[in-house]
Design a protein around this motif. Structure first.
Motif, PDB file in Angstrom:
ATOM      1  N   SER A   1     -11.150  -1.256 -33.986  1.00 51.30           N
ATOM      2  CA  SER A   1     -10.193  -1.906 -33.098  1.00 51.30           C
ATOM      3  C   SER A   1      -8.802  -1.842 -33.701  1.00 51.30           C
ATOM      4  CB  SER A   1     -10.580  -3.376 -32.867  1.00 51.30           C
ATOM      5  OG  SER A   1     -11.841  -3.486 -32.249  1.00 51.30           O
ATOM      6  N   ALA A   2      -7.804  -1.969 -32.848  1.00 55.68           N
ATOM      7  CA  ALA A   2      -6.417  -1.969 -33.302  1.00 55.68           C
ATOM      8  C   ALA A   2      -5.664  -3.078 -32.594  1.00 55.68           C
ATOM      9  CB  ALA A   2      -5.760  -0.617 -33.023  1.00 55.68           C
TER      10      ALA A   2
ATOM     11  N   SER B   1      -0.070   0.539 -30.365  1.00 58.97           N
ATOM     12  CA  SER B   1      -1.417   0.338 -30.873  1.00 58.97           C
ATOM     13  C   SER B   1      -2.290   1.475 -30.361  1.00 58.97           C
ATOM     14  CB  SER B   1      -1.982  -1.006 -30.398  1.00 58.97           C
ATOM     15  OG  SER B   1      -3.301  -1.192 -30.876  1.00 58.97           O
ATOM     16  N   SER B   2      -2.968   2.155 -31.277  1.00 60.37           N
ATOM     17  CA  SER B   2      -3.786   3.306 -30.890  1.00 60.37           C
ATOM     18  C   SER B   2      -5.051   3.338 -31.725  1.00 60.37           C
ATOM     19  CB  SER B   2      -2.997   4.608 -31.096  1.00 60.37           C
ATOM     20  OG  SER B   2      -3.797   5.724 -30.775  1.00 60.37           O
ATOM     21  N   VAL B   3      -6.187   3.553 -31.079  1.00 66.30           N
ATOM     22  CA  VAL B   3      -7.457   3.677 -31.793  1.00 66.30           C
ATOM     23  C   VAL B   3      -8.388   4.566 -30.983  1.00 66.30           C
ATOM     24  CG1 VAL B   3      -8.479   1.632 -30.726  1.00 66.30           C
ATOM     25  CG2 VAL B   3      -9.327   2.428 -32.931  1.00 66.30           C
ATOM     26  N   SER B   4      -9.145   5.400 -31.664  1.00 66.46           N
ATOM     27  CA  SER B   4     -10.199   6.193 -31.041  1.00 66.46           C
ATOM     28  C   SER B   4     -11.514   5.797 -31.694  1.00 66.46           C
ATOM     29  CB  SER B   4      -9.934   7.691 -31.212  1.00 66.46           C
ATOM     30  OG  SER B   4      -8.810   8.092 -30.469  1.00 66.46           O
ATOM     31  N   SER B   5     -12.314   5.018 -30.980  1.00 68.11           N
ATOM     32  CA  SER B   5     -13.557   4.502 -31.530  1.00 68.11           C
ATOM     33  C   SER B   5     -14.669   5.539 -31.412  1.00 68.11           C
ATOM     34  CB  SER B   5     -13.967   3.226 -30.786  1.00 68.11           C
ATOM     35  OG  SER B   5     -12.972   2.242 -30.886  1.00 68.11           O
TER      36      SER B   5
ATOM     37  N   GLY C   1     -14.918  -1.087 -29.380  1.00 71.43           N
ATOM     38  CA  GLY C   1     -13.609  -1.356 -29.953  1.00 71.43           C
ATOM     39  C   GLY C   1     -12.644  -1.883 -28.910  1.00 71.43           C
TER      40      GLY C   1
ATOM     41  N   THR D   1      -8.133  -2.064 -28.061  1.00 72.78           N
ATOM     42  CA  THR D   1      -6.760  -1.717 -28.402  1.00 72.78           C
ATOM     43  C   THR D   1      -5.838  -2.713 -27.724  1.00 72.78           C
ATOM     44  OG1 THR D   1      -7.326   0.633 -28.497  1.00 72.78           O
ATOM     45  CG2 THR D   1      -5.003   0.074 -28.334  1.00 72.78           C
TER      46      THR D   1
ATOM     47  N   GLY E   1      -5.530   5.503 -26.759  1.00 71.96           N
ATOM     48  CA  GLY E   1      -6.803   5.543 -27.479  1.00 71.96           C
ATOM     49  C   GLY E   1      -7.993   5.706 -26.564  1.00 71.96           C
TER      50      GLY E   1
ATOM     51  N   ASN F   1     -12.825   2.429 -25.777  1.00 73.13           N
ATOM     52  CA  ASN F   1     -12.546   1.023 -26.051  1.00 73.13           C
ATOM     53  C   ASN F   1     -13.308   0.147 -25.064  1.00 73.13           C
ATOM     54  OD1 ASN F   1     -10.082   0.705 -28.079  1.00 73.13           O
ATOM     55  ND2 ASN F   1      -9.764   2.540 -26.855  1.00 73.13           N
TER      56      ASN F   1
END
Length: 299
Positions: A2-3, A29-33, A38, A40, A80, A83
Motif C-alpha cells: 500500500s502507499a 501516491s503510486s503502488v503496483s501490488s 493493497g 493507494t 498504480g 489495489n
C-alpha cells in the motif's frame, strides 16, 4: 503493498489540528501490488487513517485582514495497479468506517488526479475529501481545482467536486461551492451503473442548505449516474438548495460527437441532477425547490 501520501501526514491514528495551513506542494501516491489487497491514497494534508479512531480538524484563523482558511494549491495524484481501493482529495481521506473530520473554510485550488490505474476495486475522488464520513462536518467548503480521471480500469468510481462519497450522518453547513470542472475519459468500469459522478457529491447522503455548483462535467465513453449536484439517487431526507449552472455531457454513442456540445439549459437541468443519459424529469418528484439556474458560462 500500500502507499499513503499526504502534504503533511501520510497516515494517522492520532488527533490532528490544522489552523490556517497551506499545502502548495504536489503529492503523488503510486503502488503496483502483487495482489488486490493493497491501497493507494493521496491528499493535500492527510493521506489516510490508520488503526484507531483519528480526528482531524481544519480551522481558519481570524486575522486583522480577515479569515485565513486552510488551503491546498498542489496537484494531488494517484496511480498504480491491483489495489483494493484508491482515494485522492485536496484535504483528507479518512476511512469511511472510522474517524471524523471537521473542516472550517476549506479551499482547494489544486488539480485532483487519478490516472493510469488497472485492477482497482473502487476509486473515491473529491476536491475536498474522498469520503465524507458519518459524524464529519464541512463548514464552508470550496473546490476550485479541476478533477481528472483518465486511463483507469476499476470496478466502480465515485467522483465529486467536493467529495466522492458522503455517508448517512455526515454534515454540511455554511456555503458549499464547486467551480472545478470534472473530466472522466479513457476508462473502463464493470457496468455503467458502477459510475457515479456529481458536481458536488457523487454518493448523495448529505443535506446541503446553501450550495453553488457551476462547472463542466465531461464523461467520455461511459454511462452511469452523472449529475450537476449528485451522482445518484438520493432519499428526500437529504434536501439541497443550490445555484446550478454549467454543462453536463455524457457520451452514449462513440460515433456521435454532438454529446460534447450538450450544454445544461434552464429547461433541462433538473433532468441532469441524477443521470445525464436519462430523459427523466425529476422536477416535482424530489426536494429541489430551492435550486436556481445560472447561466452556462460564469459571469
Amino acid at each position: 503493498g500500500s502507499a499513503r501520501a499526504g502534504g503533511f501526514v501520510g497516515g494517522t491514528y492520532a488527533t490532528l489540528k490544522f489552523t490556517s495551513c497551506t499545502n502548495s506542494g504536489n503529492v503523488t501516491s503510486s503502488v503496483s501490488s502483487t495482489s488486490d489487497t493493497g491501497k493507494t491514497v493521496a491528499a493535500g494534508f492527510v493521506g489516510d487513517s490508520e488503526s484507531g479512531v483519528p480526528n482531524v480538524t481544519f480551522t481558519a484563523a481570524d486575522e486583522a485582514n480577515g479569515i485565513k482558511p486552510c488551503k491546498n494549491t498542489g496537484t494531488i495524484t494517484i496511480t498504480g495497479n491491483l489495489n483494493q481501493y484508491a482515494r485522492v482529495s485536496g484535504f483528507s481521506n479518512l476511512d469511511h468506517t472510522s474517524g471524523t473530520l471537521t473542516g472550517h473554510d476549506l479551499i482547494n485550488e489544486g488539480q485532483i488526479v487519478a490516472k493510469n490505474m488497472k485492477g482497482v476495486g473502487y476509486i473515491q475522488i473529491g476536491g475536498v475529501t474522498a469520503c465524507h464520513i458519518k459524524g464529519s462536518k464541512w463548514i464552508n467548503a470550496t473546490n476550485k481545482g479541476s478533477i481528472l480521471v483518465e486511463n483507469v480500469e476499476c470496478s466502480y468510481i465515485i467522483a465529486g467536486g467536493i467529495s466522492g462519497h458522503s455517508a448517512d450522518g455526515s454534515i454540511a453547513e455554511g456555503k458549499i461551492v464547486n467551480v472545478g470542472d470534472i473530466t472522466v475519459k479513457d476508462c473502463k468500469f464493470s457496468t455503467p451503473a458502477s459510475v457515479r459522478v456529481g458536481g458536488l457529491v457523487a454518493s448523495p447522503y448529505v443535506a446541503i442548505a446553501d450550495a453553488e455548483c457551476h462547472c463542466t462535467i465531461l464523461a467520455e465513453g461511459l454511462g452511469g449516474h452523472v449529475g450537476m449536484i449528485f451522482g445518484g439517487e438520493r432519499a428526500t431526507k437529504y434536501p439541497v438548495k443550490a445555484k446550478v449552472g454549467g454543462a453536463v455531457a455524457v457520451e452514449r454513442d462513440p460515433e456521435d460527437e454532438s454529446w460534447k456540445k450538450k450544454a445544461l439549459t434552464e429547461e433541462n437541468y433538473f433532468n441532469y441532477l441524477y443521470s445525464a443519459g436519462e430523459a427523466t424529469d425529476w422536477t416535482g418528484t424530489d426536494n429541489y425547490d430551492g435550486c436556481t439556474f445560472l447561466s452556462a458560462k460564469p459571469n
